[in-house]
Design a protein around this motif. Sequence first.
Motif, PDB file in Angstrom:
ATOM      1  N   LEU A 158       0.822  -1.212   0.000  1.00 53.05           N
ATOM      2  CA  LEU A 158       0.000   0.000   0.000  1.00 53.05           C
ATOM      3  C   LEU A 158       0.852   1.256   0.000  1.00 53.05           C
ATOM      4  CD1 LEU A 158      -2.774  -1.080   2.521  1.00 53.05           C
ATOM      5  CD2 LEU A 158      -3.127  -0.503   0.123  1.00 53.05           C
ATOM      6  N   ASN A 159       1.938   1.240   0.764  1.00 49.91           N
ATOM      7  CA  ASN A 159       2.774   2.433   0.883  1.00 49.91           C
ATOM      8  C   ASN A 159       3.747   2.600  -0.272  1.00 49.91           C
ATOM      9  OD1 ASN A 159       2.288   3.867   3.595  1.00 49.91           O
ATOM     10  ND2 ASN A 159       2.353   1.721   4.195  1.00 49.91           N
ATOM     11  N   ILE A 160       4.166   1.507  -0.883  1.00 55.12           N
ATOM     12  CA  ILE A 160       5.174   1.589  -1.952  1.00 55.12           C
ATOM     13  C   ILE A 160       4.514   1.623  -3.330  1.00 55.12           C
ATOM     14  CG2 ILE A 160       7.119   0.411  -3.040  1.00 55.12           C
ATOM     15  CD1 ILE A 160       7.780  -0.762  -0.264  1.00 55.12           C
ATOM     16  N   LEU A 161       3.587   0.690  -3.568  1.00 52.93           N
ATOM     17  CA  LEU A 161       2.975   0.591  -4.892  1.00 52.93           C
ATOM     18  C   LEU A 161       1.695   1.400  -5.022  1.00 52.93           C
ATOM     19  CD1 LEU A 161       3.411  -3.231  -5.610  1.00 52.93           C
ATOM     20  CD2 LEU A 161       4.934  -1.349  -6.253  1.00 52.93           C
ATOM     21  N   GLY A 162       1.077   1.746  -3.907  1.00 52.63           N
ATOM     22  CA  GLY A 162      -0.207   2.422  -3.974  1.00 52.63           C
ATOM     23  C   GLY A 162      -1.350   1.430  -3.995  1.00 52.63           C
ATOM     24  N   ARG A 163      -2.581   1.954  -4.060  1.00 50.50           N
ATOM     25  CA  ARG A 163      -3.762   1.108  -3.957  1.00 50.50           C
ATOM     26  C   ARG A 163      -4.029   0.343  -5.258  1.00 50.50           C
ATOM     27  NH1 ARG A 163      -2.175   3.756   0.479  1.00 50.50           N
ATOM     28  NH2 ARG A 163      -3.851   4.736   1.676  1.00 50.50           N
ATOM     29  N   LYS A 164      -3.980   1.022  -6.391  1.00 47.55           N
ATOM     30  CA  LYS A 164      -4.368   0.394  -7.659  1.00 47.55           C
ATOM     31  C   LYS A 164      -3.443  -0.757  -8.036  1.00 47.55           C
ATOM     32  CE  LYS A 164      -4.433   3.942 -10.422  1.00 47.55           C
ATOM     33  NZ  LYS A 164      -4.677   4.656 -11.680  1.00 47.55           N
ATOM     34  N   LEU A 165      -2.148  -0.529  -7.984  1.00 48.30           N
ATOM     35  CA  LEU A 165      -1.200  -1.568  -8.376  1.00 48.30           C
ATOM     36  C   LEU A 165      -1.209  -2.729  -7.384  1.00 48.30           C
ATOM     37  CD1 LEU A 165       0.742  -2.213 -10.609  1.00 48.30           C
ATOM     38  CD2 LEU A 165       2.562  -1.055  -9.352  1.00 48.30           C
ATOM     39  N   SER A 166      -1.464  -2.430  -6.105  1.00 48.33           N
ATOM     40  CA  SER A 166      -1.561  -3.502  -5.101  1.00 48.33           C
ATOM     41  C   SER A 166      -2.710  -4.442  -5.429  1.00 48.33           C
ATOM     42  CB  SER A 166      -1.763  -2.903  -3.707  1.00 48.33           C
ATOM     43  OG  SER A 166      -0.631  -2.175  -3.295  1.00 48.33           O
ATOM     44  N   MET A 167      -3.878  -3.871  -5.784  1.00 45.50           N
ATOM     45  CA  MET A 167      -5.021  -4.709  -6.141  1.00 45.50           C
ATOM     46  C   MET A 167      -4.698  -5.594  -7.342  1.00 45.50           C
ATOM     47  SD  MET A 167      -8.493  -2.455  -5.551  1.00 45.50           S
ATOM     48  CE  MET A 167      -7.976  -0.958  -6.396  1.00 45.50           C
ATOM     49  N   THR A 168      -4.019  -5.020  -8.330  1.00 45.02           N
ATOM     50  CA  THR A 168      -3.688  -5.774  -9.544  1.00 45.02           C
ATOM     51  C   THR A 168      -2.799  -6.967  -9.226  1.00 45.02           C
ATOM     52  OG1 THR A 168      -3.869  -3.787 -10.915  1.00 45.02           O
ATOM     53  CG2 THR A 168      -2.601  -5.618 -11.810  1.00 45.02           C
ATOM     54  N   MET A 169      -1.742  -6.746  -8.458  1.00 45.87           N
ATOM     55  CA  MET A 169      -0.819  -7.826  -8.118  1.00 45.87           C
ATOM     56  C   MET A 169      -1.516  -8.929  -7.318  1.00 45.87           C
ATOM     57  SD  MET A 169       2.829  -6.072  -7.164  1.00 45.87           S
ATOM     58  CE  MET A 169       3.391  -7.667  -6.634  1.00 45.87           C
ATOM     59  N   LEU A 170      -2.293  -8.532  -6.322  1.00 50.93           N
ATOM     60  CA  LEU A 170      -2.949  -9.516  -5.458  1.00 50.93           C
ATOM     61  C   LEU A 170      -3.949 -10.367  -6.236  1.00 50.93           C
ATOM     62  CD1 LEU A 170      -3.527  -7.220  -2.347  1.00 50.93           C
ATOM     63  CD2 LEU A 170      -1.910  -9.119  -2.508  1.00 50.93           C
ATOM     64  N   GLN A 171      -4.677  -9.740  -7.152  1.00 48.27           N
ATOM     65  CA  GLN A 171      -5.675 -10.483  -7.921  1.00 48.27           C
ATOM     66  C   GLN A 171      -5.029 -11.471  -8.890  1.00 48.27           C
ATOM     67  OE1 GLN A 171      -7.704  -7.068  -9.426  1.00 48.27           O
ATOM     68  NE2 GLN A 171      -8.799  -6.708  -7.510  1.00 48.27           N
ATOM     69  N   LEU A 184      -8.729   2.633 -13.561  1.00 50.35           N
ATOM     70  CA  LEU A 184      -9.119   3.511 -12.455  1.00 50.35           C
ATOM     71  C   LEU A 184      -8.372   4.840 -12.575  1.00 50.35           C
ATOM     72  CD1 LEU A 184      -9.132   0.966  -9.493  1.00 50.35           C
ATOM     73  CD2 LEU A 184     -11.119   2.199 -10.376  1.00 50.35           C
ATOM     74  N   PRO A 185      -9.087   5.981 -12.578  1.00 58.96           N
ATOM     75  CA  PRO A 185      -8.429   7.266 -12.838  1.00 58.96           C
ATOM     76  C   PRO A 185      -7.743   7.893 -11.630  1.00 58.96           C
ATOM     77  CG  PRO A 185     -10.788   7.583 -12.630  1.00 58.96           C
ATOM     78  CD  PRO A 185     -10.558   6.098 -12.523  1.00 58.96           C
ATOM     79  N   ILE A 186      -8.043   7.409 -10.414  1.00 58.70           N
ATOM     80  CA  ILE A 186      -7.576   8.087  -9.200  1.00 58.70           C
ATOM     81  C   ILE A 186      -6.737   7.138  -8.358  1.00 58.70           C
ATOM     82  CG2 ILE A 186      -8.266   9.325  -7.106  1.00 58.70           C
ATOM     83  CD1 ILE A 186     -10.973   9.868  -8.518  1.00 58.70           C
ATOM     84  N   GLU A 187      -5.569   7.601  -7.930  1.00 53.70           N
ATOM     85  CA  GLU A 187      -4.752   6.898  -6.943  1.00 53.70           C
ATOM     86  C   GLU A 187      -4.870   7.671  -5.630  1.00 53.70           C
ATOM     87  OE1 GLU A 187      -2.984   4.785  -4.624  1.00 53.70           O
ATOM     88  OE2 GLU A 187      -2.726   3.964  -6.642  1.00 53.70           O
ATOM     89  N   THR A 188      -5.254   6.996  -4.542  1.00 48.85           N
ATOM     90  CA  THR A 188      -5.555   7.692  -3.284  1.00 48.85           C
ATOM     91  C   THR A 188      -4.423   7.640  -2.264  1.00 48.85           C
ATOM     92  OG1 THR A 188      -6.579   5.701  -2.345  1.00 48.85           O
ATOM     93  CG2 THR A 188      -8.011   7.222  -3.571  1.00 48.85           C
ATOM     94  N   ARG A 189      -3.302   7.054  -2.608  1.00 46.53           N
ATOM     95  CA  ARG A 189      -2.199   6.956  -1.639  1.00 46.53           C
ATOM     96  C   ARG A 189      -1.748   8.342  -1.197  1.00 46.53           C
ATOM     97  NH1 ARG A 189       3.511   4.550  -3.559  1.00 46.53           N
ATOM     98  NH2 ARG A 189       3.156   6.227  -5.044  1.00 46.53           N
ATOM     99  N   GLY A 190      -1.794   8.611   0.127  1.00 48.87           N
ATOM    100  CA  GLY A 190      -1.317   9.877   0.677  1.00 48.87           C
ATOM    101  C   GLY A 190      -2.242  11.061   0.436  1.00 48.87           C
ATOM    102  N   ARG A 191      -3.432  10.818  -0.129  1.00 46.11           N
ATOM    103  CA  ARG A 191      -4.336  11.916  -0.463  1.00 46.11           C
ATOM    104  C   ARG A 191      -5.285  12.171   0.692  1.00 46.11           C
ATOM    105  NH1 ARG A 191      -9.115  12.037  -4.968  1.00 46.11           N
ATOM    106  NH2 ARG A 191     -10.098  10.887  -3.276  1.00 46.11           N
ATOM    107  N   ALA A 192      -5.614  13.448   0.935  1.00 40.79           N
ATOM    108  CA  ALA A 192      -6.580  13.797   1.962  1.00 40.79           C
ATOM    109  C   ALA A 192      -7.969  13.334   1.549  1.00 40.79           C
ATOM    110  CB  ALA A 192      -6.588  15.314   2.182  1.00 40.79           C
ATOM    111  N   LEU A 193      -8.820  13.026   2.543  1.00 40.08           N
ATOM    112  CA  LEU A 193     -10.188  12.633   2.256  1.00 40.08           C
ATOM    113  C   LEU A 193     -10.980  13.850   1.763  1.00 40.08           C
ATOM    114  CD1 LEU A 193     -11.108  10.307   5.261  1.00 40.08           C
ATOM    115  CD2 LEU A 193     -10.278   9.653   3.014  1.00 40.08           C
TER     116      LEU A 193
END
Length: 495
Positions: free
Chosen positions: A368-381, A482-491
């Motif tokens: 989550l911290n290195i690859l971000g949310r989108k790439l993490s989902m891709t690898m895990l799936q 997915l157009p948005i990467e949320t890593r480190g982004r404010a809500l």
Amino acid sequence: MGDAAQLVSSIQLQDMELQEKPAHKRQGKGNNNKDETFTVEDAVEFIGFGRFHILLFLIMGSTNIIEAMEIMLLAVVSPEIRCEWRLQDWQVALVSTMVFLGFMVCGILSGYLADRYGRWKVVFGGFAWSAYFSLLTSFAPSYGWFIFLRSMVGCGVAGVSQGFVLKTEFIPAKYRAILLPLATVFWMIGSMLIIVLGMLVVPSFGWRWMIRLSVTPSIILLFLFKFIPESARYNVSAGNVQAALETLQKIAKMNRSSLPPGRLVEPSVKERGSWRILLSPAFRRTTLLLWYSWFVASFAYYGSVLSSSELLEKNLLCVTDPDPEHLVKHKHPDGLCFCIPFKNNDYQTLLISCLGEVALVPVNICLLNILGRKLSMTMLQLVAAMLFMLLNICSSMFGFTVLLFLLRALVSMNFNVVYIYTAEVYPTVARSLGMGFCTSFSRIGGMIAPFIAQVLMSQSVVLALSPFAVTCVICALGNFLLPIETRGRALLQNS
């Protein structure tokens, strides 16, 4: 003239310094704190992590214990109700499907209510509802009553799932990628607790007493829930700024911190809990892709849980070192087999696979911290798809246990990342509704999974495991859109 020029230069330099400093740090002569303002996001970040967040993590994390126990109960109780009411495979699968149907119907409703009337009320009501109907399930006189009452439990669990939103809205941005994955520990505890209860209680007292004892954590948590406040982000979106300020002051006091100087100012939003926000141009693609991602996350997760239970119950595994019990395939000429109770080694295998859900949490946090949310989902799936197919390979019982351990770890991690991404990508005014829609689509996957894992499995193990692998691969490819990467982004507060 020289003194005047020097004075002008000093004033200009001072103005530049004031512009560069954040609003809550500008102090000095002529600056009135009453003219300064801050938002809930500013306050959450300014207060930082402390004792309140530890309490929040423990109590709200415990909601995962309840949810896990209610879901895993299906895998443990299936052999028992099959025996008691002489059920066929499709009737056993229908139990899980009805639970997820209740979850799906009430998922959208609970999200709407949480955005309109508050997160706390919905989560608390969900706890009380699910505990009440779960207890009634233990007195079900027939199969029909059992599936009806379990569907009511699913409705309550849908409300409980909004606790993830409530928790997320209090956590500072840089801690979300650490604390939210750690909640997997509580899910594992719930899964293991229901399996241990099954091992200790079912052989002697039956499945009804197991369900009665499983309600105990829900009742305890109802009393502890008074220590959790309503979301400050929700309160400001509803125009109740004073309540939000009081909540933030209590949090700051518990954390031995303070609020930013100035006044809490944030405009209220009239359009809260509207589906139009989810399908607006800014979020339409994200919403559609997330609906499929949640479908796959649930389909793969419950597919792995129910498949492992079915493979063990009916001895359908291809193992190179079978024991005498494994050679008995439990298949009669008429195709019906009613009484196949779990043995101790079956419970132990399920326990080991549950450990997989938490063993790789450090890996999840790093991803989550290195690859971000989108790439993490891709690898895990992608890796989960590969492991689903590897279950078809003939191996030792130890090898199967390792594969099942890794598979449960990966599908659990993927579910966790999808949860985090969804809570981060939507604005406060539609966050609960967005989560509600997503969880409802996930339950469609949960409704289909039992018929693949428990009905088709008896016909062909390969055919039963292939759909889980294929859907994971398709979802992994879709994540790139997915157009948005949320890593480190404010809500976001509004759209």
